[in-house]
Design an enzyme around this catalytic site. Structure first.
Site, PDB file in Angstrom:
ATOM      1  N   PHE A 172       0.781  -1.293  -0.100  1.00  0.00           N
ATOM      2  CA  PHE A 172       0.024   0.221  -0.199  1.00  0.00           C
ATOM      3  C   PHE A 172       0.848   1.250   0.098  1.00  0.00           C
ATOM      4  CE2 PHE A 172      -2.475  -3.038   2.329  1.00  0.00           C
ATOM      5  CZ  PHE A 172      -3.758  -2.904   1.632  1.00  0.00           C
ATOM      6  N   ALA A 173       2.192   1.164   0.512  1.00  0.00           N
ATOM      7  CA  ALA A 173       2.969   2.323   0.748  1.00  0.00           C
ATOM      8  C   ALA A 173       2.964   3.143  -0.257  1.00  0.00           C
ATOM      9  CB  ALA A 173       4.127   2.029   1.431  1.00  0.00           C
ATOM     10  N   THR A 203      -4.354   2.157  -8.377  1.00  0.00           N
ATOM     11  CA  THR A 203      -5.454   3.283  -8.516  1.00  0.00           C
ATOM     12  C   THR A 203      -5.967   2.900 -10.167  1.00  0.00           C
ATOM     13  OG1 THR A 203      -5.937   5.470  -8.808  1.00  0.00           O
ATOM     14  CG2 THR A 203      -3.897   4.901  -8.609  1.00  0.00           C
ATOM     15  N   ASP A 204      -7.278   3.326 -10.014  1.00  0.00           N
ATOM     16  CA  ASP A 204      -7.938   3.362 -11.698  1.00  0.00           C
ATOM     17  C   ASP A 204      -7.301   4.620 -12.252  1.00  0.00           C
ATOM     18  OD1 ASP A 204      -9.273   5.281 -10.288  1.00  0.00           O
ATOM     19  OD2 ASP A 204     -11.202   4.744 -10.832  1.00  0.00           O
ATOM     20  N   GLU A 205      -6.759   5.535 -11.555  1.00  0.00           N
ATOM     21  CA  GLU A 205      -6.115   6.867 -12.374  1.00  0.00           C
ATOM     22  C   GLU A 205      -5.173   6.613 -13.186  1.00  0.00           C
ATOM     23  OE1 GLU A 205      -5.776  10.331  -9.422  1.00  0.00           O
ATOM     24  OE2 GLU A 205      -7.344   9.092  -8.126  1.00  0.00           O
ATOM     25  N   TYR A 209       0.749  12.212  -9.621  1.00  0.00           N
ATOM     26  CA  TYR A 209       0.420  10.872  -8.796  1.00  0.00           C
ATOM     27  C   TYR A 209       0.412   9.680  -9.750  1.00  0.00           C
ATOM     28  CZ  TYR A 209      -2.632   7.791  -6.262  1.00  0.00           C
ATOM     29  OH  TYR A 209      -3.510   6.747  -5.816  1.00  0.00           O
ATOM     30  N   SER A 210      -0.686  10.057 -10.668  1.00  0.00           N
ATOM     31  CA  SER A 210      -1.124   8.740 -11.203  1.00  0.00           C
ATOM     32  C   SER A 210       0.076   8.272 -12.258  1.00  0.00           C
ATOM     33  CB  SER A 210      -2.422   9.158 -12.280  1.00  0.00           C
ATOM     34  OG  SER A 210      -2.206  10.128 -12.899  1.00  0.00           O
ATOM     35  N   LYS A 232       2.027   6.051 -10.197  1.00  0.00           N
ATOM     36  CA  LYS A 232       1.627   5.114  -9.682  1.00  0.00           C
ATOM     37  C   LYS A 232       1.432   4.121 -11.143  1.00  0.00           C
ATOM     38  CE  LYS A 232      -0.465   3.590  -6.535  1.00  0.00           C
ATOM     39  NZ  LYS A 232       0.141   2.698  -5.197  1.00  0.00           N
ATOM     40  N   ASN A 276     -18.840  15.568  -8.401  1.00  0.00           N
ATOM     41  CA  ASN A 276     -18.498  16.033  -6.859  1.00  0.00           C
ATOM     42  C   ASN A 276     -19.339  16.900  -6.104  1.00  0.00           C
ATOM     43  OD1 ASN A 276     -15.800  14.754  -7.424  1.00  0.00           O
ATOM     44  ND2 ASN A 276     -14.903  16.509  -8.193  1.00  0.00           N
ATOM     45  N   PRO A 311      -5.424  21.954 -11.600  1.00  0.00           N
ATOM     46  CA  PRO A 311      -4.716  21.909 -13.072  1.00  0.00           C
ATOM     47  C   PRO A 311      -4.587  20.487 -13.594  1.00  0.00           C
ATOM     48  CG  PRO A 311      -3.252  22.757 -11.392  1.00  0.00           C
ATOM     49  CD  PRO A 311      -4.313  22.404 -10.543  1.00  0.00           C
TER      50      PRO A 311
HETATM   51  P1  NAD Z   1      -2.502   7.194   2.704  1.00  0.00           P
HETATM   52  O1  NAD Z   1      -1.870   8.308   2.055  1.00  0.00           O
HETATM   53  O2  NAD Z   1      -3.620   7.150   3.718  1.00  0.00           O
HETATM   54  O3  NAD Z   1      -1.485   6.120   3.476  1.00  0.00           O
HETATM   55  C1  NAD Z   1      -0.206   6.030   2.827  1.00  0.00           C
HETATM   56  C2  NAD Z   1       0.674   5.295   3.886  1.00  0.00           C
HETATM   57  O4  NAD Z   1       1.966   4.879   3.308  1.00  0.00           O
HETATM   58  C3  NAD Z   1       0.950   6.087   5.185  1.00  0.00           C
HETATM   59  O5  NAD Z   1       0.876   5.477   6.141  1.00  0.00           O
HETATM   60  C4  NAD Z   1       2.300   6.435   4.936  1.00  0.00           C
HETATM   61  O6  NAD Z   1       3.154   6.763   6.042  1.00  0.00           O
HETATM   62  C5  NAD Z   1       2.938   5.214   4.202  1.00  0.00           C
HETATM   63  N1  NAD Z   1       4.268   5.463   3.609  1.00  0.00           N
HETATM   64  C6  NAD Z   1       4.393   6.695   2.763  1.00  0.00           C
HETATM   65  N2  NAD Z   1       5.786   6.505   2.237  1.00  0.00           N
HETATM   66  C7  NAD Z   1       6.221   5.406   2.647  1.00  0.00           C
HETATM   67  C8  NAD Z   1       7.664   4.701   2.456  1.00  0.00           C
HETATM   68  N3  NAD Z   1       8.483   5.421   1.863  1.00  0.00           N
HETATM   69  N4  NAD Z   1       7.617   3.627   3.341  1.00  0.00           N
HETATM   70  C9  NAD Z   1       6.703   3.050   4.096  1.00  0.00           C
HETATM   71  N5  NAD Z   1       5.620   3.582   4.268  1.00  0.00           N
HETATM   72  C10 NAD Z   1       5.164   4.610   3.601  1.00  0.00           C
HETATM   73  O7  NAD Z   1      -2.818   6.310   1.495  1.00  0.00           O
HETATM   74  P2  NAD Z   1      -4.166   5.458   1.144  1.00  0.00           P
HETATM   75  O8  NAD Z   1      -5.513   6.266   0.867  1.00  0.00           O
HETATM   76  O9  NAD Z   1      -4.356   4.350   2.258  1.00  0.00           O
HETATM   77  O10 NAD Z   1      -3.769   4.457  -0.386  1.00  0.00           O
HETATM   78  C11 NAD Z   1      -2.997   3.293  -0.039  1.00  0.00           C
HETATM   79  C12 NAD Z   1      -2.623   2.694  -1.218  1.00  0.00           C
HETATM   80  O11 NAD Z   1      -3.698   2.544  -2.032  1.00  0.00           O
HETATM   81  C13 NAD Z   1      -1.803   3.613  -2.344  1.00  0.00           C
HETATM   82  O12 NAD Z   1      -0.967   3.051  -2.920  1.00  0.00           O
HETATM   83  C14 NAD Z   1      -2.845   4.425  -3.268  1.00  0.00           C
HETATM   84  O13 NAD Z   1      -2.090   4.596  -4.241  1.00  0.00           O
HETATM   85  C15 NAD Z   1      -3.862   3.272  -3.465  1.00  0.00           C
HETATM   86  N6  NAD Z   1      -5.081   3.505  -3.879  1.00  0.00           N
HETATM   87  C16 NAD Z   1      -5.711   4.584  -2.962  1.00  0.00           C
HETATM   88  C17 NAD Z   1      -7.193   4.892  -3.281  1.00  0.00           C
HETATM   89  C18 NAD Z   1      -7.891   6.012  -2.283  1.00  0.00           C
HETATM   90  O14 NAD Z   1      -9.125   6.250  -2.874  1.00  0.00           O
HETATM   91  N7  NAD Z   1      -7.292   6.460  -1.317  1.00  0.00           N
HETATM   92  C19 NAD Z   1      -7.871   4.125  -4.254  1.00  0.00           C
HETATM   93  C20 NAD Z   1      -7.158   3.418  -5.046  1.00  0.00           C
HETATM   94  C21 NAD Z   1      -5.753   3.036  -4.757  1.00  0.00           C
HETATM   95  P1  TYD Z   2      -9.764  13.605  -4.034  1.00  0.00           P
HETATM   96  O1  TYD Z   2     -10.500  13.303  -2.697  1.00  0.00           O
HETATM   97  O2  TYD Z   2      -8.434  14.328  -3.783  1.00  0.00           O
HETATM   98  O3  TYD Z   2      -9.381  12.177  -4.729  1.00  0.00           O
HETATM   99  P2  TYD Z   2      -9.017  11.926  -6.575  1.00  0.00           P
HETATM  100  O4  TYD Z   2      -8.245  13.339  -6.820  1.00  0.00           O
HETATM  101  O5  TYD Z   2      -7.649  10.956  -6.319  1.00  0.00           O
HETATM  102  O6  TYD Z   2     -10.032  11.611  -7.329  1.00  0.00           O
HETATM  103  O7  TYD Z   2     -10.576  14.442  -4.775  1.00  0.00           O
HETATM  104  C1  TYD Z   2     -11.925  13.829  -5.319  1.00  0.00           C
HETATM  105  C2  TYD Z   2     -12.454  14.973  -6.244  1.00  0.00           C
HETATM  106  O8  TYD Z   2     -12.944  15.873  -5.474  1.00  0.00           O
HETATM  107  C3  TYD Z   2     -11.447  15.294  -7.259  1.00  0.00           C
HETATM  108  O9  TYD Z   2     -12.415  15.475  -8.651  1.00  0.00           O
HETATM  109  C4  TYD Z   2     -11.256  16.668  -6.817  1.00  0.00           C
HETATM  110  C5  TYD Z   2     -12.353  17.086  -6.066  1.00  0.00           C
HETATM  111  N1  TYD Z   2     -11.971  17.795  -4.916  1.00  0.00           N
HETATM  112  C6  TYD Z   2     -12.739  19.067  -4.683  1.00  0.00           C
HETATM  113  O10 TYD Z   2     -13.580  19.512  -5.463  1.00  0.00           O
HETATM  114  N2  TYD Z   2     -12.475  20.000  -3.509  1.00  0.00           N
HETATM  115  C7  TYD Z   2     -11.482  19.409  -2.622  1.00  0.00           C
HETATM  116  O11 TYD Z   2     -11.434  20.120  -1.509  1.00  0.00           O
HETATM  117  C8  TYD Z   2     -10.857  18.188  -2.864  1.00  0.00           C
HETATM  118  C9  TYD Z   2      -9.840  17.829  -1.931  1.00  0.00           C
HETATM  119  C10 TYD Z   2     -11.031  17.634  -3.893  1.00  0.00           C
END
Ligand code: NAD
Ligand code: TYD
Length: 361
Positions: free
Chosen positions: A91-92, A143-145, A168-169, A172, A267, A300
């Site tokens: 996950f990290a 991620t799907d991104e 970010y994407s 990933k 949104n 952006p």
């Molecule tokens: P998050 O940002 O909440 O957590 C990330 C964790 O990784 C944190 O605990 C951080 O301390 C740890 N971390 C960061 N750098 C590190 C390193 N170098 N070594 C060890 N640990 C490290 O993220 P999340 O939302 O829980 O997402 C987890 C994973 O799922 C990510 O890979 C993300 O790309 C993927 N993902 C997230 C979503 C979403 O909607 N949040 C959707 C699809 C996929």
């Molecule tokens: P986000 O939760 O950052 O997830 P992601 O960018 O990975 O999809 O944002 C979700 C959607 O909401 C995205 O289209 C950006 C928008 N957004 C806002 O409109 N306002 C906000 O303050 C944030 C953080 C996101």
């Protein structure tokens, strides 16, 4: 590179990033569910890592926390040597798009270099085990991104070409490519999941849903980027973790599983629904919180729409989301309302001291 697999039976699992939002929810599910499996959580505790998330399992006999980075090969090597992992669930990551726009280099370092460093250690540790099917397994959480941005029509499918558009994407996507390269070149038994937007307990309030809840509770403006017309597909984190549990045990080596909630909303519609449910939870007159909506400058390169075809995981692993968006949002609001200590600790940053209280470094 697809081959049929029977079940993988983990004995020791390295979970990276387990103190973050999804990783913590995964550990809270898995540690009690599989008492004979040892889970080691390697987390660097960036701003997104919060050990308060893991209070329920921190004293469990089959759980160990290690403070460190996936970018530290010597540490990762020593953990493989000590715990003889059969499985990695990775996950990290740096996970927030807006932060990646402000400073992309950290995303390259963790998401790309960190993933490759981890793959190298898994390859070295599993050299003799890799030829036995199902003995070891690397689950890469993505991620799907990575597939880019959709218009009003269509969905991402496992064979959709990658077209990432944010730092970010892009990071990933690079990590996904390296996982596939290790599977193809060295035979590393890997499975990749690409999931849509998650929400639920323990999500850091920089992401849209917890940010909106927190701001509504504090009667602060809720920022909506652009006109709020962008569309996301939302999945409750417990449903994502159930999918990852299935993928860890039964996913086909070499495959990609798309995971999504089939809950697409603009949104603006999402924020309006959320604020209405907050009013309901707080016993406020309906509409009280709607005046907090504030349209701000757009992100952006803002991807317009994400949507996934999750039919493979539904068909092959009998997974389906259990939360409707409305039930999931209600549950999430209720969680934030009954966990004010967590929200307060995040707001005043005292969660960052939790390590010192619980563990000696
Ligand atoms: P998050 O940002 O909440 O957590 C990330 C964790 O990784 C944190 O605990 C951080 O301390 C740890 N971390 C960061 N750098 C590190 C390193 N170098 N070594 C060890 N640990 C490290 O993220 P999340 O939302 O829980 O997402 C987890 C994973 O799922 C990510 O890979 C993300 O790309 C993927 N993902 C997230 C979503 C979403 O909607 N949040 C959707 C699809 C996929
Ligand atoms: P986000 O939760 O950052 O997830 P992601 O960018 O990975 O999809 O944002 C979700 C959607 O909401 C995205 O289209 C950006 C928008 N957004 C806002 O409109 N306002 C906000 O303050 C944030 C953080 C996101």
């Amino acid at each position: 590179m697809t081959e049929l697999s029977t079940e993988h039976r983990p004995a020791g699992v390295l979970v990276t990033g387990g103190a973050g939002f999804i990783g913590a929810n995964f550990l809270l599910r898995m540690v009690p569910l599989y008492p004979n499996v040892h889970f080691v959580n390697l987390d660097a505790l960036t701003y997104a890592g919060n050990l308060m998330n893991l209070r329920e399992v921190q004293h469990s006999g089959n759980y160990t926390f290690v403070h460190g980075s996936i970018t530290d090969p010597a540490l990762v090597r020593s953990l493989f040597a000590q715990y003889h992992f059969t499985s990695v669930v990775h996950f990290a990551a740096e996970s927030h798009v807006d932060r990646s726009i402000r400073s992309p280099l950290g995303f390259v370092q963790t998401n790309i270099n960190g993933t490759v460093a981890l793959l190298e250690e898994a390859r070295a540790a599993w050299r003799s085990a890799m030829s036995s099917p199902n003995q070891v397994r690397f689950v890469h959480v993505s991620t799907d991104e990575v597939f880019g941005s959709l218009g009003h029509e269509g969905v991402f499918r496992p064979d959709t070409p990658y077209a990432p558009r944010s730092p970010y994407s892009a990071s990933k996507a690079a990590a996904d490519h390296f996982v596939r390269a290790y599977a193809n070149t060295y035979g590393l038994p890997a499975v990749i999941s690409n999931c849509s937007n998650n929400y639920g307990p323990f999500q850091f309030p920089e992401k849209l849903i917890p940010l909106t809840i927190l701001r509504a509770l504090n009667r602060q403006q809720v920022p909506v980027y652009g006109t709020g017309a962008n569309i996301r597909d939302w999945l409750h984190v417990h449903d994502h973790c159930a999918a990852l549990d299935l993928i860890l045990h039964k996913g086909r080596i070499g495959d990609t599983y798309l995971i999504g909630g089939a809950s697409e909303l603009t949104n603006l519609a999402l924020v309006r629904m959320l604020l209405t449910l907050v009013d309901e939870a707080l016993d406020q007159p309906e509409g009280t919180s709607l005046d907090l909506i504030t349209f701000v400058a757009d992100r952006p390169g803002h991807d317009f729409r994400y949507a996934v075809d999750a039919s493979r995981i539904r068909r092959e692993l009998a997974w389906h989301p259990s939360y409707s968006i409305e039930r999931g949002l209600r549950a999430t609001i209720a969680w934030y309302l009954s966990n004010r200590d967590w929200l307060d600790a995040v707001a005043d940053q005292s969660y960052r001291n939790y390590l010192n209280e619980q563990y000696s470094l």
